[in-house]
Design an enzyme around this catalytic site. Structure first.
Site, PDB file in Angstrom:
ATOM      1  N   ASP A  48      -3.866   2.242   6.675  1.00 42.52           N
ATOM      2  CA  ASP A  48      -3.338   3.688   6.422  1.00 42.52           C
ATOM      3  C   ASP A  48      -2.698   4.047   7.883  1.00 42.52           C
ATOM      4  O   ASP A  48      -3.167   3.775   9.067  1.00 42.52           O
ATOM      5  CB  ASP A  48      -4.345   4.497   6.131  1.00 42.52           C
ATOM      6  N   HIS A  65       6.092   0.824   7.735  1.00 37.99           N
ATOM      7  CA  HIS A  65       5.300  -0.340   7.128  1.00 37.99           C
ATOM      8  C   HIS A  65       5.745  -1.688   7.649  1.00 37.99           C
ATOM      9  O   HIS A  65       4.839  -2.538   7.811  1.00 37.99           O
ATOM     10  CB  HIS A  65       5.822  -0.304   5.747  1.00 37.99           C
ATOM     11  N   LEU A 159     -10.424 -19.297   5.014  1.00 36.66           N
ATOM     12  CA  LEU A 159     -10.510 -18.015   4.881  1.00 36.66           C
ATOM     13  C   LEU A 159      -9.719 -17.646   3.611  1.00 36.66           C
ATOM     14  O   LEU A 159      -8.557 -18.280   3.321  1.00 36.66           O
ATOM     15  CB  LEU A 159      -9.904 -17.061   6.014  1.00 36.66           C
TER      16      LEU A 159
HETATM   17  C1  FPP Z   1      -4.401   3.912   0.417  1.00 40.23           C
HETATM   18  O1  FPP Z   1      -3.843   4.877   0.851  1.00 40.23           O
HETATM   19  C2  FPP Z   1      -3.472   2.979   1.552  1.00 40.23           C
HETATM   20  C3  FPP Z   1      -2.830   1.848   0.787  1.00 40.23           C
HETATM   21  C4  FPP Z   1      -2.495   1.746  -0.707  1.00 40.23           C
HETATM   22  C5  FPP Z   1      -1.931   0.998   1.725  1.00 40.23           C
HETATM   23  C6  FPP Z   1      -0.614   0.983   1.555  1.00 40.23           C
HETATM   24  C7  FPP Z   1      -0.054   0.269   2.369  1.00 40.23           C
HETATM   25  C8  FPP Z   1       1.228  -0.095   2.568  1.00 40.23           C
HETATM   26  C9  FPP Z   1       1.837   1.040   2.103  1.00 40.23           C
HETATM   27  C10 FPP Z   1       1.980  -1.199   3.063  1.00 40.23           C
HETATM   28  C11 FPP Z   1       1.272  -1.927   4.048  1.00 40.23           C
HETATM   29  C12 FPP Z   1       1.536  -3.296   3.811  1.00 40.23           C
HETATM   30  C13 FPP Z   1       1.584  -4.298   4.823  1.00 40.23           C
HETATM   31  C14 FPP Z   1       1.716  -5.616   4.361  1.00 40.23           C
HETATM   32  C15 FPP Z   1       1.521  -4.183   6.273  1.00 40.23           C
HETATM   33  P1  FPP Z   1      -2.960   5.933   0.024  1.00 40.23           P
HETATM   34  O2  FPP Z   1      -1.915   6.503   0.777  1.00 40.23           O
HETATM   35  O3  FPP Z   1      -2.514   5.046  -1.328  1.00 40.23           O
HETATM   36  O4  FPP Z   1      -4.154   6.875  -0.579  1.00 40.23           O
HETATM   37  P2  FPP Z   1      -4.266   8.664  -0.433  1.00 40.23           P
HETATM   38  O5  FPP Z   1      -3.392   9.137  -0.959  1.00 40.23           O
HETATM   39  O6  FPP Z   1      -5.863   8.696  -0.637  1.00 40.23           O
HETATM   40  O7  FPP Z   1      -4.390   8.646   1.254  1.00 40.23           O
END
Ligand code: FPP
Length: 286
Positions: A48, A65, A159
């Site tokens: 995040d 990202h 892993l």
């Molecule tokens: C959850 O927070 C976080 C995620 C689902 C991660 C999102 C990741 C990316 C967008 C890209 C990362 C990818 C790579 C390969 C580096 P949320 O924002 O969905 O939840 P919230 O609204 O509760 O904060």
């Protein structure tokens, strides 16, 4: 865009000594000397803070990202160094479809490109890639890339990297419940035999161990629907660092905190062992 060719799929498993060594940390940091049996088997990552990192620099959210990709793969190298067996990365949630169409489109393409670009180095390291998530709605091209990666790395044993894409903890549990209900209806399962172990066998990755260490970057302190079943007894570490600034040294710091904690699983410390473990005495400390 024409993409670089990847190496051909392996036809047989390699021995662990044939895997490459993890790449050293860019700043020369060495892993702490954790006792092997205290290292978490499964580390879950909520990556995040990409958007805030980009905003602070006057960049587009998507640049955040892009910058976050290096953080993920640095953590994987550092996890391999200390003997972590599973890393789960929350790369797109079932709720992330609510983001702008431009960002969703970017993230779909970004996930395809990232997996495609990283597959050789992950394979050489001995990483097995798995996909956790729902099939409906996810772009077919993303599924195709994930399935290629799964097939290509299926023999690797150092892993497992679970890429959680179109993943939601509640969705996973609901889908498992629906599949189990189908089997009950078909007479394959007697409801009397349904217990936690049987239920877990209906989850996306039945062989995945429970999460030991759950890390979220960027200072937010919530799970956001990630690996709900598997994290029932996970130790939580919330780090203020924004994901693109996160690297293996932050993960090692989280592991340091993890190894110093008492995991009681509902029991109590000190655990007074009674003569007959089947009938614990009331003297157990609470
Ligand atoms: C959850 O927070 C976080 C995620 C689902 C991660 C999102 C990741 C990316 C967008 C890209 C990362 C990818 C790579 C390969 C580096 P949320 O924002 O969905 O939840 P919230 O609204 O509760 O904060």
């Amino acid at each position: 865009m024409r993409r670089p060719q990847q190496s051909a799929a392996r036809t047989e498993a390699r021995q662990p000594h044939e895997y490459r060594e993890p790449k050293p940390h860019a700043g020369g940091a060495q892993p702490p000397d954790f006792p092997r049996d205290l290292v978490p088997r499964h580390v879950a990552l909520v990556m995040d803070g990409n958007g805030r990192w980009a905003k602070e620099r006057g960049l587009a959210r998507t640049d955040g990202h892009t910058a976050g990709e290096a953080s993920l793969f640095d953590v994987v190298e550092g996890a391999a160094q200390i003997g972590v067996e599973y890393v789960s990365a929350y790369a797109f949630s079932t709720e992330n479809w609510k983001r702008s169409p431009e960002e969703v489109r970017f993230l779909m393409g970004f996930n395809i490109e990232t997996i495609h670009r990283r597959i050789d180095e992950m394979d050489e390291l001995g990483v097995r890639i798995r996909w956790c998530g729902r099939r409906p709605r996810l772009w077919k091209s993303v599924i195709r890339e994930l399935e290629i990666a799964e097939e290509r790395t299926k023999h690797n044993t150092r892993l497992t990297l679970a890429m959680c894409i179109n993943y939601g903890g509640r969705a996973e549990i609901v889908d498992a419940a629906a599949a189990l209900a189908e089997d009950v209806r078909a007479g394959k399962v007697d409801p009397k035999n349904v217990d936690e172990q049987l239920f877990a066998s209906y989850l996306d990755e039945p062989d995945m161990p429970d999460v030991d260490l759950f890390i979220r970057s960027s200072g937010e302190q919530r799970t956001s629907n990630f690996l709900l079943w598997q994290s029932a007894y996970a130790e939580m570490v919330f780090d203020d660092v924004l994901w693109p600034d996160f690297d293996r040294t932050h993960m090692w710091k989280a592991v340091e905190s993890y190894v110093s904690r008492d995991r009681r699983y509902g029991g109590a410390l000190p655990n007074i062992v009674t003569a007959d473990p089947a009938s614990p005495a009331d003297t157990n400390a609470r």
